[in-house]
Scaffold this active site. Structure first.
Site, PDB file in Angstrom:
ATOM      1  N   GLY A 174      43.873 -54.321 -80.075  1.00  0.00           N
ATOM      2  CA  GLY A 174      43.725 -55.578 -80.811  1.00  0.00           C
ATOM      3  C   GLY A 174      43.971 -55.357 -82.286  1.00  0.00           C
ATOM      4  N   GLY A 175      43.152 -56.030 -83.096  1.00  0.00           N
ATOM      5  CA  GLY A 175      43.320 -55.970 -84.539  1.00  0.00           C
ATOM      6  C   GLY A 175      43.273 -54.550 -85.087  1.00  0.00           C
ATOM      7  N   GLY A 408      81.408 -48.124 -92.183  1.00  0.00           N
ATOM      8  CA  GLY A 408      80.101 -48.528 -92.729  1.00  0.00           C
ATOM      9  C   GLY A 408      79.093 -47.399 -92.665  1.00  0.00           C
ATOM     10  N   ALA A 409      79.216 -46.581 -91.627  1.00  0.00           N
ATOM     11  CA  ALA A 409      78.237 -45.502 -91.474  1.00  0.00           C
ATOM     12  C   ALA A 409      78.448 -44.436 -92.545  1.00  0.00           C
ATOM     13  CB  ALA A 409      78.335 -44.896 -90.088  1.00  0.00           C
TER      14      ALA A 409
HETATM   15  C1  LIG Z   1      37.196 -49.341 -75.249  1.00  0.00           C
HETATM   16  C2  LIG Z   1      36.846 -49.362 -73.774  1.00  0.00           C
HETATM   17  C3  LIG Z   1      38.147 -49.362 -72.978  1.00  0.00           C
HETATM   18  C4  LIG Z   1      36.110 -48.020 -73.480  1.00  0.00           C
HETATM   19  O1  LIG Z   1      35.642 -47.996 -72.159  1.00  0.00           O
HETATM   20  P1  LIG Z   1      34.629 -46.863 -71.663  1.00  0.00           P
HETATM   21  O2  LIG Z   1      34.352 -47.083 -70.220  1.00  0.00           O
HETATM   22  O3  LIG Z   1      35.165 -45.522 -72.075  1.00  0.00           O
HETATM   23  O4  LIG Z   1      33.321 -47.054 -72.519  1.00  0.00           O
HETATM   24  P2  LIG Z   1      32.245 -48.242 -72.426  1.00  0.00           P
HETATM   25  O5  LIG Z   1      32.877 -49.537 -72.029  1.00  0.00           O
HETATM   26  O6  LIG Z   1      31.088 -47.750 -71.651  1.00  0.00           O
HETATM   27  O7  LIG Z   1      31.842 -48.395 -73.962  1.00  0.00           O
HETATM   28  C5  LIG Z   1      30.944 -47.530 -74.621  1.00  0.00           C
HETATM   29  C6  LIG Z   1      29.921 -48.359 -75.344  1.00  0.00           C
HETATM   30  O8  LIG Z   1      30.572 -49.071 -76.411  1.00  0.00           O
HETATM   31  C7  LIG Z   1      30.352 -50.463 -76.299  1.00  0.00           C
HETATM   32  N1  LIG Z   1      31.535 -51.149 -76.796  1.00  0.00           N
HETATM   33  C8  LIG Z   1      32.821 -50.867 -76.531  1.00  0.00           C
HETATM   34  N2  LIG Z   1      33.647 -51.691 -77.183  1.00  0.00           N
HETATM   35  C9  LIG Z   1      32.855 -52.514 -77.906  1.00  0.00           C
HETATM   36  C10 LIG Z   1      33.097 -53.562 -78.795  1.00  0.00           C
HETATM   37  N3  LIG Z   1      34.350 -53.934 -79.108  1.00  0.00           N
HETATM   38  N4  LIG Z   1      32.063 -54.173 -79.368  1.00  0.00           N
HETATM   39  C11 LIG Z   1      30.815 -53.790 -79.086  1.00  0.00           C
HETATM   40  N5  LIG Z   1      30.501 -52.804 -78.261  1.00  0.00           N
HETATM   41  C12 LIG Z   1      31.511 -52.159 -77.659  1.00  0.00           C
HETATM   42  C13 LIG Z   1      30.105 -50.672 -74.817  1.00  0.00           C
HETATM   43  O9  LIG Z   1      29.390 -51.857 -74.614  1.00  0.00           O
HETATM   44  C14 LIG Z   1      29.291 -49.435 -74.471  1.00  0.00           C
HETATM   45  O10 LIG Z   1      27.973 -49.621 -74.923  1.00  0.00           O
HETATM   46  P3  LIG Z   1      26.742 -48.932 -74.208  1.00  0.00           P
HETATM   47  O11 LIG Z   1      26.954 -47.446 -74.349  1.00  0.00           O
HETATM   48  O12 LIG Z   1      25.568 -49.428 -74.981  1.00  0.00           O
HETATM   49  O13 LIG Z   1      26.782 -49.369 -72.808  1.00  0.00           O
HETATM   50  C15 LIG Z   1      35.921 -50.555 -73.368  1.00  0.00           C
HETATM   51  O14 LIG Z   1      34.645 -50.345 -73.947  1.00  0.00           O
HETATM   52  C16 LIG Z   1      36.469 -51.867 -73.834  1.00  0.00           C
HETATM   53  O15 LIG Z   1      37.361 -52.458 -73.217  1.00  0.00           O
HETATM   54  N6  LIG Z   1      35.893 -52.404 -74.948  1.00  0.00           N
HETATM   55  C17 LIG Z   1      36.294 -53.680 -75.481  1.00  0.00           C
HETATM   56  C18 LIG Z   1      37.636 -53.557 -76.124  1.00  0.00           C
HETATM   57  C19 LIG Z   1      38.108 -54.858 -76.763  1.00  0.00           C
HETATM   58  O16 LIG Z   1      38.398 -55.868 -76.100  1.00  0.00           O
HETATM   59  N7  LIG Z   1      38.116 -54.912 -78.091  1.00  0.00           N
HETATM   60  C20 LIG Z   1      38.626 -55.993 -78.794  1.00  0.00           C
HETATM   61  C21 LIG Z   1      37.572 -56.611 -79.571  1.00  0.00           C
HETATM   62  S1  LIG Z   1      38.328 -57.994 -80.452  1.00  0.00           S
HETATM   63  C22 LIG Z   1      39.260 -57.322 -81.672  1.00  0.00           C
HETATM   64  O17 LIG Z   1      39.320 -56.154 -81.878  1.00  0.00           O
HETATM   65  C23 LIG Z   1      39.987 -58.315 -82.511  1.00  0.00           C
HETATM   66  C24 LIG Z   1      41.444 -58.457 -82.105  1.00  0.00           C
HETATM   67  O18 LIG Z   1      41.823 -58.082 -81.043  1.00  0.00           O
HETATM   68  O19 LIG Z   1      42.221 -58.969 -82.933  1.00  0.00           O
END
Ligand SMILES: CC(C)(COP(=O)(O)OP(=O)(O)OC[C@H]1O[C@@H](n2cnc3c(N)ncnc32)[C@H](O)[C@@H]1OP(=O)(O)O)[C@@H](O)C(=O)NCCC(=O)NCCSC(=O)CC(=O)O
Length: 518
Positions: A174-175, A408-409
């Site tokens: 994402g961002g 050109g190159a």
């Molecule tokens: C990054 C991951 C693939 C990693 O997966 P894993 O299985 O290895 O790990 P996991 O899911 O257990 O994550 C570890 C811990 O981090 C937390 N965690 C992960 N990503 C988080 C986030 N973005 N915000 C808040 N908490 C988050 C989980 O809840 C978990 O907490 P705990 O340990 O307490 O259980 C997944 O966590 C994921 O898909 N996260 C969301 C990614 C996402 O959509 N981000 C975009 C946000 S919007 C954005 O960025 C803006 C944009 O896009 O423009």
């Protein structure tokens, strides 16, 4: 007798710091290791000279009260920031800690990075970002977006002032991808890092395409296909080694010189260099063989090695001094210039120019690559970047024409007309508007068609054209190249001309900034 209260306070401080140093806890650290990743702190230890890391803002806390976060503490808000030394050179480093709420970026996490960016600019030192994060901390919503915006803004302000290097050592989605994208070099770790704007699930929903995260945005894809990444590391340790190596070729900021390295003063270019470039234009060779013989042995460090292989870019040292190299690669697509090659070279030239690293160009290209996909993909727009990048450069530029330099190159590849300081050509050089066959077929078309023996006439006219233009002497006679040299003289000529051109002052018209065709 020490004051009891004082002892207690110091003990409290020690305990506080010790409790923070466990990061996300034993279990999550084990999980991090199991997936083949180092922790944020281990990465820093690997990166810097032993014992030089000075952490700041370890005691920072998040301020979010939504979704139960008021009851949760995240040590150092999930990012380690501070300063260290790499081969004695000061650097600023941030390293996201995936064991703490997935390394997600909230308001205070972002503020720590922004502060570090401001300080790196203030001190004129390189900024190294190690990314391992689930992206914007979802609970912090708009505060997280504020954070990204602030980081992008500072990345942009710092661009061209201090070198910015990113290591992607985990998810970056994402961002989050745009801060690395603005930095100068992106290093990705194979298998454990991925970068994408939207992940596999969103893509499946929106377009119906099925793809896993590695094939969508893994290290190999971004190093070879998209060109988003510049260097590929097999693991975290190698990624840190690459940062250390890269830093040895570049200065700390746009005002400082690069410290020269030691070099073997007895090195003599071996005779075999004279045999690399064949006079037969159809015979290809590896331009890297030539580069390796010309520059200080072992000093060539290729950047973007897996992307747009028809052009080679990288750093090397000439008598210990760092230089940037651009070279057509006759082995791939005959060294022709296409969209990706133009982008790759233009970006590298602009990096070198920003940081006062001289640019040395080796030319052997039949021209821009023909084809509908190239035309419709905007080769005009992308190809123009190359001309633009060379023309705006103010660093010393030396060009060596090895063989083909057509049309050109020829102009685009750092010709004298775009501002090269010295242009040399090998006796095998062909500097012409196009290849002899194509040229004769066009200008003598009517004569060939109407002659009694068209094939014979064609051959004769091709030979005539070849004799006239398929050499470096026509260009030399106009002064468009400074000299025709033997390959074995290359190192000597480059070093002599660079020593003259180091004092180059190129006045540029006053303007806010140019408008490079993006
Ligand atoms: C990054 C991951 C693939 C990693 O997966 P894993 O299985 O290895 O790990 P996991 O899911 O257990 O994550 C570890 C811990 O981090 C937390 N965690 C992960 N990503 C988080 C986030 N973005 N915000 C808040 N908490 C988050 C989980 O809840 C978990 O907490 P705990 O340990 O307490 O259980 C997944 O966590 C994921 O898909 N996260 C969301 C990614 C996402 O959509 N981000 C975009 C946000 S919007 C954005 O960025 C803006 C944009 O896009 O423009």
């Amino acid at each position: 007798m020490p004051d009891e209260e004082l002892i207690q306070k110091i003990e409290e401080l020690k305990k506080k710091k010790e409790s923070l140093l466990v990061g996300g806890g034993k279990e999550r650290i084990e999980k991090q290791h199991k997936t083949g990743k180092l922790t944020a702190r281990e990465r820093i230890e690997d990166l810097v000279d032993e014992g030089t890391f000075e952490e700041i803002d370890m005691l920072v806390k998040h301020r979010c009260t939504y979704f139960g976060l008021d009851k949760k503490e995240f040590p150092y808000d999930g990012v380690v920031t501070g300063f260290g030394e790499i081969k004695g050179k000061k650097v600023a480093i941030f390293s996201q800690d995936f064991t703490i709420q997935g390394g997600s970026l909230g308001e205070m996490h972002a503020k720590k990075i922004m502060k570090l960016q401001d300080l790196a600019m203030r001190y004129g030192i390189p900024l190294i970002g190690i990314n391992d994060s689930g992206g914007a901390r979802i609970q912090e919503a708009v505060d997280a977006l504020y954070g990204y915006g602030g980081i992008f803004y500072r990345n942009t302000q710092a661009s061209g002032v201090i070198p910015q290097i990113t290591v992607i050592a985990g998810p970056c989605a994402g961002g989050a991808v745009y801060s690395p994208a603005i930095t100068d070099f992106v290093i990705m770790v194979d298998q454990t890092s991925q970068m994408f704007i939207t992940g596999p699930q969103v893509i499946k929903t929106v377009t119906g395409e099925n793809i896993d995260k590695e094939n969508l945005g893994g290290a190999k894809i971004h190093n070879s296909k998209s060109g988003v990444a510049h260097l590929l590391a097999k693991d975290d340790g190698q990624a840190m080694e690459l940062v250390r190596k890269l830093l040895s070729y570049i200065p700390s900021n746009n005002m400082d010189p690069v410290e020269p390295a030691d070099y073997d003063k007895s090195y003599k270019v071996p005779e075999e260099i004279n045999e690399i470039v064949s006079p037969n234009p159809k015979k290809s060779y590896d331009v890297k063989d030539l580069i390796n013989l010309v520059f200080d042995p072992g000093s060539f460090f290729e950047i973007h090695a897996h992307f747009a292989k028809n052009i080679v870019v990288g750093f090397a040292r000439l008598e210990g001094k760092s230089v940037g190299i651009i070279a057509n690669q006759p082995k791939i697509l005959a060294g022709s210039l296409d969209i990706d090659a133009s982008d790759k070279a233009a970006r590298f030239i602009r990096f070198c120019d920003s940081f006062n690293i001289p640019v040395i160009t080796f030319v052997d290209t039949p021209g821009y690559l023909p084809g509908v996909s190239q035309e419709h993909g905007g080769i005009i727009r992308h190809g123009a970047k190359l001309l633009y990048a060379y023309s705006e450069s103010t660093v010393p530029m030396i060009t060596v024409i090895l063989r083909k330099a057509y049309g050109g190159a020829y102009i685009a590849m750092a010709s004298q007309h775009l501002g090269a300081d010295f242009v040399f050509a090998y006796p095998t050089a062909e500097i012409a508007v196009m290849g002899s066959e194509g040229a004769a077929n066009i200008i003598f078309a009517k004569e060939i068609e109407s002659s009694e023996n068209p094939e014979e006439t064609r051959k004769k006219r091709v030979e005539e054209y070849k004799e006239r233009f398929a050499n470096p002497y026509e260009a030399a006679s106009r002064g468009y190249i400074e000299d025709v040299i033997e390959p074995i003289e290359t190192r000597k000529k480059l070093s002599a001309s660079l020593s003259i051109a180091y004092s180059k002052v190129k006045p540029t018209p006053s303007k806010k900034h140019g408008n490079i065709p993006l």
